[in-house]
Design an enzyme around this catalytic site. Structure first.
Site, PDB file in Angstrom:
ATOM      1  CG  HIS A  28      18.040  60.911  35.657  1.00 40.60           C
ATOM      2  ND1 HIS A  28      19.106  61.173  34.832  1.00 40.60           N
ATOM      3  CD2 HIS A  28      18.445  59.959  36.514  1.00 40.60           C
ATOM      4  CE1 HIS A  28      20.107  60.409  35.182  1.00 40.60           C
ATOM      5  NE2 HIS A  28      19.734  59.663  36.200  1.00 40.60           N
TER       6      HIS A  28
ATOM      7  CD  GLU B 279      24.232  59.170  34.690  1.00 45.45           C
ATOM      8  OE1 GLU B 279      25.448  59.133  34.963  1.00 45.45           O
ATOM      9  OE2 GLU B 279      23.553  60.213  34.770  1.00 45.45           O
TER      10      GLU B 279
ATOM     11  CE  LYS C 223      28.264  61.785  36.470  1.00 47.20           C
ATOM     12  NZ  LYS C 223      27.004  61.281  35.892  1.00 47.20           N
TER      13      LYS C 223
ATOM     14  CG  ASP D 210      44.076  56.784  28.876  1.00 45.85           C
ATOM     15  OD1 ASP D 210      43.236  56.853  29.793  1.00 45.85           O
ATOM     16  OD2 ASP D 210      45.313  56.736  29.075  1.00 45.85           O
TER      17      ASP D 210
HETATM   18  C1  MEV Z   1      23.930  63.759  35.986  1.00 46.90           C
HETATM   19  O1  MEV Z   1      24.595  62.586  35.573  1.00 46.90           O
HETATM   20  C2  MEV Z   1      24.540  64.988  35.340  1.00 46.90           C
HETATM   21  C3  MEV Z   1      23.987  66.345  35.790  1.00 46.90           C
HETATM   22  O2  MEV Z   1      24.106  66.440  37.206  1.00 46.90           O
HETATM   23  C4  MEV Z   1      24.816  67.402  35.121  1.00 46.90           C
HETATM   24  C5  MEV Z   1      24.554  68.799  35.601  1.00 46.90           C
HETATM   25  O3  MEV Z   1      24.139  68.989  36.749  1.00 46.90           O
HETATM   26  O4  MEV Z   1      24.841  69.739  34.818  1.00 46.90           O
HETATM   27  C6  MEV Z   1      22.540  66.478  35.452  1.00 46.90           C
END
Ligand code: MEV
Length: 457
Positions: free
Chosen positions: A400, A110, A287, A303
């Site tokens: 991003h 990513e 995430k 793992d």
């Molecule tokens: C994107 O890979 C991760 C985010 O969505 C995490 C978050 O929202 O805290 C930017």
């Protein structure tokens, strides 16, 4: 649903590395290296890592060759091998954890994860500190008896033999761990509702795996205990397996931002409350934390599915899924914590066998599995801070998508010569419209090509 957490948790045993409170130490060699690292090309990066003793010449040669080529090793790991799936391997910089500088290997696809980790680590380095600790040492194995004739009688019999079971397990199965200072430590009996008004019995076996992840040994211990337990109680064991919800060995990272804009700190606190109270937001927050943790797990051959399962189960421990991180203002400071089970190994399995994993572990300069889990927790928390900072200020798109523009240009079919023109135009569109897509890139490329054609006529 209220999840039952075993009360016999071994939470007071702390393994911690006390770093200096403020990142005001003189610049170490690595800190020197971090300056301008992202501006180097790949060859120069490798050279720099070699110069700073983080890589050996043979590692550089291996990485330059592109890593594993023939599938002999792959055949040892899995079945029906047809090749390798390669992920980009990068290094995040600027991390000072417990007063020690680290270069962080990250295997991930990513865009912007490595850049965001490095950028946020630099921000913290200049304005605060990162400290970590491991709380407890023991992993958990489970032995299920789906039906016992009399739970109280069963429990009493098993607990009366507890020390003997521990001794036998250590003598017969976990002797290698005992030699290294670990081994089976305890055994408890739990009553778990079957949902039909009756109960099942579950024995928890607690074992210190030292620097191994410990999965194989704990599974062997549980299977070894099956026969003596059945013989003692007359009840039948249904299954034996480790648990990934290792609340008896938690890793905690703490970031203290000594200097931070008050309004930004307030917004980050609000964002944190959002992810604590709302499971929809908590999932995305976690995430983002795993964006920092998984790439190190993968790079070191650990793992990551086990850690992911543990993190999500721990995040639901009070019955609602919540964030595993928390940010709060304390005076003029912003303080963040991450607590989660992060069970990793630095010996055994893929960690030792896969040459890339071995290189990454060496580069990290960690001396134990506990230290590796502390570094992983720290990077997860830093990644979370980076995301919350972006989300509460410029938004996620800016950081991003800027990095993604090159990928879009390539996806649209731009050649090396065309890319700078397409990129520049896409950046203008992004600045103006705050969004950008592949169709923008395709349109821009058409425009660039027609302009190029016109100017050549
Ligand atoms: C994107 O890979 C991760 C985010 O969505 C995490 C978050 O929202 O805290 C930017």
């Amino acid at each position: 649903m209220d999840m039952e957490i075993d009360p016999s948790l071994n939470l007071e045993k702390k393994v911690s590395s006390e770093g200096p409170l403020l990142a005001e130490l003189p610049l170490s060699g690595l800190a020197e290296m971090f300056k301008g690292f992202s501006k180097l090309n790949r060859e120069e990066r490798l050279e720099m890592l070699l110069e700073f003793g983080l890589l050996k010449k043979s590692d550089v040669d291996y990485l330059e060759r592109g890593g594993l080529s023939d599938t002999t090793l792959g055949e040892k790991f899995i079945e029906n091998v047809i090749g390798y799936f390669q992920l980009p391997l990068g290094v995040a910089t600027h991390f000072r954890i417990d007063g020690k500088d680290h270069v962080i290997p990250m295997a991930v696809e990513e865009t912007s994860i490595v850049a965001a980790a490095s950028k946020t680590a630099k921000w913290i380095r200049e304005n605060g500190t990162i400290s970590t600790e491991v709380i407890g040492q023991d992993i958990i194995g489970q032995i299920q008896l789906s039906h016992v004739r009399n739970f109280e009688d069963f429990e009493q019999k098993v607990l009366a033999q507890r020390l003997e079971f521990i001794r036998l397990s250590n003598e017969e199965v976990a002797f290698g761990l005992v030699r290294r200072g670990g081994g089976v430590r305890d055994l408890t009996v739990r009553k778990v509702a079957r949902g039909d008004g009756t109960d099942m019995a579950v024995i928890h076996v607690y074992m210190d795996p030292v620097d191994a992840m410990g999965a194989n040994v704990i599974n062997q211990v549980c299977e070894f205990l099956k026969q003596p337990i059945e013989q003692l109680t007359g009840d039948k064991v249904t299954m034996c397996i480790l648990s990934n919800l290792v609340d008896s060995k938690l890793t905690r990272a703490r970031v203290v931002m000594e200097k931070i804009d008050g309004e930004l700190a307030r917004k980050i606190e609000e964002a944190s409350l959002f992810s604590k109270q709302d499971p929809y937001r908590a999932a995305t927050n976690n995430k983002g934390v795993l964006n920092g943790m998984d790439p190190i797990l993968i790079a070191t051959g650990n793992d990551w599915r086990a850690v992911e399962a543990g993190v999500h189960a721990y995040a639901s421990r009070d019955g609602q899924y919540r964030s595993i991180t928390e940010w709060k203002r304390e005076g003029g400071k912003l303080v963040g914590t991450l607590t989660a089970p992060i069970i990793v190994g630095t010996v055994g399995g893929v960690t030792s066998l896969h040459p890339t994993a071995a290189i990454c572990l060496r580069m990290l300069e960690v001396s134990s599995a506990s230290e590796l889990s502390r570094v992983i927790a720290a990077v997860g928390l830093v990644q979370n801070l980076g995301a919350l900072r972006a989300l509460t200020t410029v938004g996620i798109i800016e950081g991003h998508m800027k990095l993604h523009i090159k990928n879009l240009s390539l996806a649209a079919g731009a050649s090396e010569k065309e890319i700078p023109f397409v990129q520049k135009k896409l950046e203008e569109i992004l600045a103006l419209k705050k969004r950008i897509s592949l169709s923008n890139a395709i349109d821009v490329l058409k425009e660039v090509r027609s302009r190029m054609q016109e100017s050549s006529c």
